[in-house]
Design a protein around this motif. Structure first.
Motif, mmCIF file in Angstrom:
data_model
loop_
_atom_site.group_PDB
_atom_site.id
_atom_site.type_symbol
_atom_site.label_atom_id
_atom_site.label_comp_id
_atom_site.label_asym_id
_atom_site.label_seq_id
_atom_site.Cartn_x
_atom_site.Cartn_y
_atom_site.Cartn_z
ATOM 1 N N TYR A 1 0.831 -1.203 0.000
ATOM 2 C CA TYR A 1 0.000 0.000 0.000
ATOM 3 C C TYR A 1 0.870 1.259 0.000
ATOM 4 O O TYR A 1 0.601 2.224 -0.746
ATOM 5 C CB TYR A 1 -0.934 0.020 1.210
ATOM 6 C CG TYR A 1 -2.107 -0.940 1.112
ATOM 7 C CD1 TYR A 1 -2.667 -1.274 -0.124
ATOM 8 C CD2 TYR A 1 -2.654 -1.507 2.267
ATOM 9 C CE1 TYR A 1 -3.745 -2.157 -0.208
ATOM 10 C CE2 TYR A 1 -3.729 -2.394 2.185
ATOM 11 C CZ TYR A 1 -4.271 -2.721 0.944
ATOM 12 O OH TYR A 1 -5.326 -3.587 0.868
ATOM 13 N N ASP A 2 1.900 1.269 0.856
ATOM 14 C CA ASP A 2 2.781 2.437 0.969
ATOM 15 C C ASP A 2 3.506 2.719 -0.337
ATOM 16 O O ASP A 2 3.745 3.892 -0.694
ATOM 17 C CB ASP A 2 3.797 2.237 2.092
ATOM 18 C CG ASP A 2 3.162 2.255 3.468
ATOM 19 O OD1 ASP A 2 2.017 2.752 3.575
ATOM 20 O OD2 ASP A 2 3.791 1.767 4.426
ATOM 21 N N ILE A 3 3.881 1.658 -1.042
ATOM 22 C CA ILE A 3 4.566 1.847 -2.320
ATOM 23 C C ILE A 3 3.610 2.415 -3.361
ATOM 24 O O ILE A 3 3.933 3.363 -4.097
ATOM 25 C CB ILE A 3 5.168 0.510 -2.812
ATOM 26 C CG1 ILE A 3 6.305 0.062 -1.879
ATOM 27 C CG2 ILE A 3 5.690 0.651 -4.241
ATOM 28 C CD1 ILE A 3 6.866 -1.301 -2.225
ATOM 29 N N GLN A 4 2.408 1.865 -3.401
ATOM 30 C CA GLN A 4 1.469 2.234 -4.452
ATOM 31 C C GLN A 4 0.878 3.631 -4.267
ATOM 32 O O GLN A 4 0.627 4.338 -5.256
ATOM 33 C CB GLN A 4 0.354 1.187 -4.531
ATOM 34 C CG GLN A 4 0.852 -0.173 -5.019
ATOM 35 C CD GLN A 4 -0.158 -1.286 -4.808
ATOM 36 O OE1 GLN A 4 -1.226 -1.071 -4.219
ATOM 37 N NE2 GLN A 4 0.171 -2.477 -5.274
ATOM 38 N N ALA B 1 7.627 9.498 -0.052
ATOM 39 C CA ALA B 1 7.633 10.687 0.804
ATOM 40 C C ALA B 1 8.431 10.441 2.072
ATOM 41 O O ALA B 1 9.134 11.339 2.569
ATOM 42 C CB ALA B 1 6.188 11.076 1.149
ATOM 43 N N SER B 2 8.337 9.234 2.608
ATOM 44 C CA SER B 2 9.105 8.895 3.818
ATOM 45 C C SER B 2 10.596 8.986 3.560
ATOM 46 O O SER B 2 11.355 9.504 4.388
ATOM 47 C CB SER B 2 8.736 7.491 4.303
ATOM 48 O OG SER B 2 7.393 7.413 4.696
ATOM 49 N N PHE B 3 11.039 8.507 2.407
ATOM 50 C CA PHE B 3 12.464 8.555 2.097
ATOM 51 C C PHE B 3 12.928 9.982 1.845
ATOM 52 O O PHE B 3 14.034 10.363 2.223
ATOM 53 C CB PHE B 3 12.775 7.662 0.891
ATOM 54 C CG PHE B 3 12.976 6.224 1.261
ATOM 55 C CD1 PHE B 3 14.194 5.771 1.731
ATOM 56 C CD2 PHE B 3 11.932 5.325 1.174
ATOM 57 C CE1 PHE B 3 14.384 4.446 2.092
ATOM 58 C CE2 PHE B 3 12.110 4.000 1.526
ATOM 59 C CZ PHE B 3 13.326 3.553 1.993
ATOM 60 N N GLN B 4 12.102 10.780 1.212
ATOM 61 C CA GLN B 4 12.474 12.176 0.998
ATOM 62 C C GLN B 4 12.589 12.916 2.318
ATOM 63 O O GLN B 4 13.495 13.733 2.517
ATOM 64 C CB GLN B 4 11.430 12.843 0.090
ATOM 65 C CG GLN B 4 11.474 12.333 -1.333
ATOM 66 C CD GLN B 4 10.330 12.862 -2.174
ATOM 67 O OE1 GLN B 4 9.332 13.340 -1.631
ATOM 68 N NE2 GLN B 4 10.473 12.778 -3.493
#
Length: 1015
Positions: A863-866, A872-875
């Motif tokens: 879900y988080d990937i899609q 956004a978490s990585f940014q």
């Protein structure tokens, strides 16, 4: 070597045996051809002709043929006896009868011993199953030559028996079994384990060198029926020896508290298995383990003390020598009969016999004779570490110590002798030490110099006398034991303090035999050139004999003129005529049988003679230390420019060789992911293309017993980290770990990391930010804090980039994880759902690590990937990277300020991170998927596997594990995706090598089509 024909013969015999041991098949054939082609040149260089050259060729061939003949006869007779293959026999229940042929070791809930089987019978139902298997395999030509079951009335097979004790009282029952007892037992026939990791310990091969091919596992002491032996035989001597050892061991237990009791039993009686594992580990790290087992020093003290005692009793020289000659084998048996003791015992017996006959004694010739006798008896001694170290160090002391003595000529003579022995022994043992143990402490020189003399000269005699006195006068024995206890405390504190000093233990990868041989040659030539600078000549013959004209009372000579240690009668350089004269005089003295008209003078002479003789026989390897030096020995001789230049070149070569051997072996530009086989658990070593090392999990031993079963606790329990992970890291030359990642706090993933943190330097520790609340994991975190290892609580959006070609992108657990209201590390009992999950991009390839994640977590990640929240978490994580983590915390309840983004050496790779993470949304297949939770049905859902569409899948699971991993449903789903499946339970360690996007896979145990393998 010219005047030592036995030494030449032994060297050529060892060369033949070594070639047969190292090579096989066509490699052995061409090795022999090459050796025979080189032999004429070698013999001409050694100036050996005629019958002597033929004798040496015969020695080489003899060593090779004996090894091959012995090795070809070393096989199990069970397959022929049962008309079945080893695969069919493995795991069968059987009823066996035979004789107990070793002492019984009881440790917690296990008793183990060796048994000689005389008959074996299968239960009726088992025999029917075997017949069915044989019919299925009847087309196998390998079985056609085997006998049918029961075609032979007797079988002669030595096996290891392991009895799992069910009740506490069964410990006493097992301890009462004695060597020579007749046994009837029921158990399962099991093949010993093979090495399941590259470079790992191969228990099956080790037992084969003991002529053992099978193990019998028994459940409960009630399954073992014991009866006393009948008649007399050699087994009774060993039985009496075991009883005597137990009697002496109980005396030591009465005098010393634990752990000193086990330490003293190892020191005095050779009962090394009773030594506390912690004490042994401390001594091992400093290279002091030779003190903890009976060795040549113990035999030397024993022989010298006996001869001195007999001289005080006014016995004649011949009588004293005969008595000691008879008593040496008794001591060898009583001390356990290790190869080092056998070597020292043989050398002492040969020396005593030659002294009795009045022959000159040459230490090099004596050690050559001892080596030949031991190898003729059992060629597999050549593979024994104790045998190798004992002979190498002893021969090294004889050959190298005359060259090293000069380095300490300005020291006081007593200290110079100790320093010479210590330095020589350390230099000689160093290559073998790193070959087998892969570590060397720089403090080993100081520890041996300071402690060995104290232990050997003071503690050992004190403990021995106290043990003997305990049977006569216990109060005096306890007084002597008390003194020994205080000295032991001083020793333990010194060892503990030395081990606490950081940076002195060096980890070495396993060196090659060629490097070891080159090391010894360069060291000898360099020391030889430096020795010549002193104007001395290398002694060609180290003879030990008594001077007929020398005063025989040690107190009247030497203490003032040569130093107390120089009156021991060692003469290392004499002409042949002078030596013959001494030998003739010695023979004349032996023929004097008439009563001595001067009894007082005769007594004094015998006392001094036996004292001098005892030292010369007991310590032939130390001859050069005690040899008197002429006035010009230490005079300087100007070296030529060529000699000085050669010394400089050799010194540079030695230093460069050490530096080269110390480096961790790796292929430039190639990354390696090593999925270790540690049983039921996970442990993976990642080596990046630029040589960074990351350990993901460390396995662990899961114990199900509670405190009510404390009697089951073993003295030296099996622990995955200490027994498998750490030795493999050392063998591969891992000097430090750049990162340790704990996916979660379960024991089968985190348990082995305690040993890793204790023995391997670690730069950072990453975990999921929670604790399981279990004592062992809390101890792991405390250890990291005490060692000032930075801690990182991992969550989605964090990145770790150890080098330019490697990046780790953490995609789980999510940022909003559990929180501890009190501010400490939050406790989470169910750790699987919070496992650290990360994508590894390395050298153009991608691998996904999943810990023990569950299906719900898999769905959340998808879900988080899609929906773009992961990107956004990585940014957000990249913007916060570069912060530091404070160290020095002393309580895991206080949480440091966790770091949100990780960039090695302060580097920020924001652009590459965004590019790589955006690939997750592109539904691009990955190269390798580490299957979650060992292939459990709770994870690896169909949607998860289809999304990643991995080319290969790796399952880490234990052989015949009780959980049934991997689950058949998971296997079907993996096969449906078309992934190439690798399993540690079937293949052992699996290594994935990546270079420029290309992947090469090899595994330890079996080979699939298209895979590479290295057995």
């Amino acid at each position: 070597m010219k005047d030592r024909p036995l030494l030449r013969f032994t060297i050529f015999w060892l060369s033949g045996s070594s070639m047969a041991c190292l090579l096989m098949g066509w490699a052995l054939f061409w090795g022999v051809v090459g050796a025979m082609a080189c032999l004429p040149v070698l013999l001409r260089f050694m100036n050996i002709r005629g019958w002597s050259s033929l004798l040496l060729v015969t020695a080489f061939a003899g060593g090779l043929i004996q090894w091959e003949w012995n090795d070809s006869r070393n096989y199990s007779t069970l397959p022929a006896y049962l008309h079945s293959s080893t695969d069919v026999i493995d795991g069968l229940d059987a009823q066996v009868e035979g004789k107990l042929v070793s002492d019984v070791q009881v440790d917690g809930d296990r008793a183990s011993f060796e048994m000689q089987i005389s008959s074996l019978r299968l239960p009726e139902e088992t025999e029917q199953e075997v017949e069915k298997e044989n019919k299925v395999s009847s087309s196998d030509p390998a079985l056609e030559s085997l006998k049918s079951p029961g075609s032979s009335d007797k079988i002669n097979e030595r096996v290891i028996v392991q009895v799992r004790l069910m009740e506490e009282q069964e410990q006493q029952t097992a301890a009462s079994w004695r060597r020579g007892d007749k046994l009837k037992l029921s158990g399962s026939l099991v093949l010993p384990g093979k090495a399941r990791n590259f470079g790992g310990f191969d228990y099956r091969s080790y037992l084969r060198t003991q002529y053992i091919h099978w193990m019998v596992k028994v459940k409960g002491a009630s399954s073992v029926h014991v009866s006393s032996p009948e008649g007399l035989g050699k087994i009774n001597i060993l039985r009496w020896t075991d009883s005597a050892r137990q009697l002496l061991g109980s005396a030591v237990d009465r005098l010393f508290p634990e752990p000193q009791a086990g330490y003293m039993k190892g020191l005095i009686i050779g009962m090394a298995k009773d030594i506390d594992p912690g004490t042994y580990s401390q001594f091992s790290q400093l290279g002091l383990t030779h003190i903890l087992a009976i060795s040549g020093t113990h035999v030397a003290v024993y022989v010298a003390s006996l001869l001195m005692l007999l001289s005080w009793l006014r016995l004649t020289r011949e009588t004293a020598l005969t008595i000691v000659l008879v008593l040496v084998p008794a001591y060898v048996l009583l001390s356990g009969g290790s190869p080092s003791v056998i070597r020292a015992g043989m050398m002492s017996m040969i020396g005593l016999y030659m002294a009795k006959r009045g022959y000159a004694r040459d230490g090099i010739q004596i050690i050559s004779a001892a080596a030949m006798l031991m190898l003729w008896w059992n060629p597999y001694f050549l593979l024994n570490v104790s045998f190798q170290l004992s002979f190498l160090v002893t021969a090294g002391l004889m050959i190298y110590m005359p060259l090293i003595n000069r380095l300490f000529y300005k020291w006081p003579k007593s200290l110079a002798a100790t320093a010479s022995v210590t330095v020589t022994a350390q230099l000689i043992s160093f290559p073998v030490t790193i070959l087998y143990f892969n570590q060397f402490s720089l403090l080993s020189f100081a520890a041996n110099f300071l402690l060995v003399s104290l232990i050997s000269a003071v503690v050992l005699p004190l403990g021995t006398v106290a043990m003997i006195l305990s049977f006569v006068w216990l109060p005096l024995a306890k007084l002597l034991a008390w003194i020994a206890i205080q000295l032991n405390q001083l020793t333990f504190l010194s060892v503990e303090w030395m081990n606490s000093l950081p940076g002195f233990v060096m980890i070495w990868p396993t060196p090659s035999l060629l490097w070891i041989a080159t090391y010894y040659v360069i060291l000898y030539v360099l020391l030889y050139l430096l020795y010549q600078r002193s104007g001395g000549e290398i002694p060609q013959n180290i003879h030990v004999a008594e001077e007929d004209t020398a005063p025989l009372d040690m107190s009247s000579r030497g203490a003032t003129q040569r130093g107390s240690t120089l009156a021991l009668g060692f003469n290392s350089s004499r002409s042949a005529d002078t030596q013959s004269l001494y030998t003739a005089k010695a023979n004349n003295r032996l023929q004097l049988s008439a009563p001595d008209p001067l009894p007082t003078r005769r007594a004094t002479s015998d006392h001094g003679s036996l004292s001098t003789l005892g030292a010369s026989i007991a310590w032939p390897e130390y001859a050069s230390v005690f040899t008197s030096k002429g006035a010009g020995f230490y005079s300087e001789v100007r070296m030529s420019k060529v000699q000085r230049g050669l010394c400089v070149v050799l010194a540079i070569c030695l230093i460069a060789g050490l530096w080269w051997a110390y480096q961790t072996p790796r292929s430039a530009g190639t990354g390696v992911v090593q999925f270790l086989d540690i049983g039921q658990g996970d442990s993976t070593l990642i080596t990046t293309p630029e040589g960074k090392h990351i350990l993901v999990d460390g396995g662990g031993t899961v114990n199900f017993g509670g405190s009510e079963h404390s009697w089951k606790t073993r003295r030296d329990p099996y622990e995955v980290g200490a027994k498998i992970v750490v030795p493999l890291l050392k063998k591969r030359g891992i000097h430090q770990l750049d990162a340790v990642i704990v996916t979660h706090a379960d024991q089968d993933h985190a348990g082995g990391l305690q040993a890793v943190l204790d023995q391997i330097p670690v730069k950072r520790l990453m975990f999921n930010g929670t604790t399981s609340g279990k004592e062992k994991f809390d101890q792991l975190l405390n250890t990291a804090i005490q060692r000032q290892i930075p801690l990182f609580a991992i969550h989605q959006g964090m990145t770790y980039q150890p080098d330019r070609e490697t990046s780790l992108y953490f995609i789980s657990p999510e940022r909003n994880g559990p929180v501890n209201p009190s501010g400490g590390v939050p406790t989470l009992e169910n750790q699987n759902g919070e496992s650290v999950v990360f994508l590894l991009d390395m050298a153009g390839s991608s691998l996904l690590f999943t810990g023990d994640m569950e299906a719900a977590t898999e769905q959340n990640i998808l879900y988080d990937i899609q929906d773009g929240s992961m990107l956004a978490s990585f940014q957000q994580g990249v913007q916060k990277s570069g912060r530091t983590v404070p160290n020095g915390e002393t309580n895991i309840g206080v949480v440091p300020e966790w770091m949100d983004g990780i960039a090695d050496n302060g580097r920020n790779h924001s652009s590459s991170t965004a590019t790589s993470i955006s690939r997750l949304q592109s539904h691009i297949s990955i190269d390798v998927l580490k299957v979650a939770h060992h292939g459990s049905k709770t994870s690896s859902s169909e949607a998860w596997l289809q999304y990643w569409n991995a080319k290969s899948a790796l399952i880490s699971a234990g052989v015949n594990n009780t959980y049934g991993h991997p689950n058949p449903g998971v296997m079907k789903r993996l096969e449906a995706t078309g992934s190439q499946i690798y399993r540690t339970d079937q293949m052992g360690e699996v290594q994935v090598r990546v270079n420029d996007g290309k992947i090469d896979v090899r595994h330890k145990l079996i080979q699939n089509k298209g895979d590479n393998q290295d057995d």
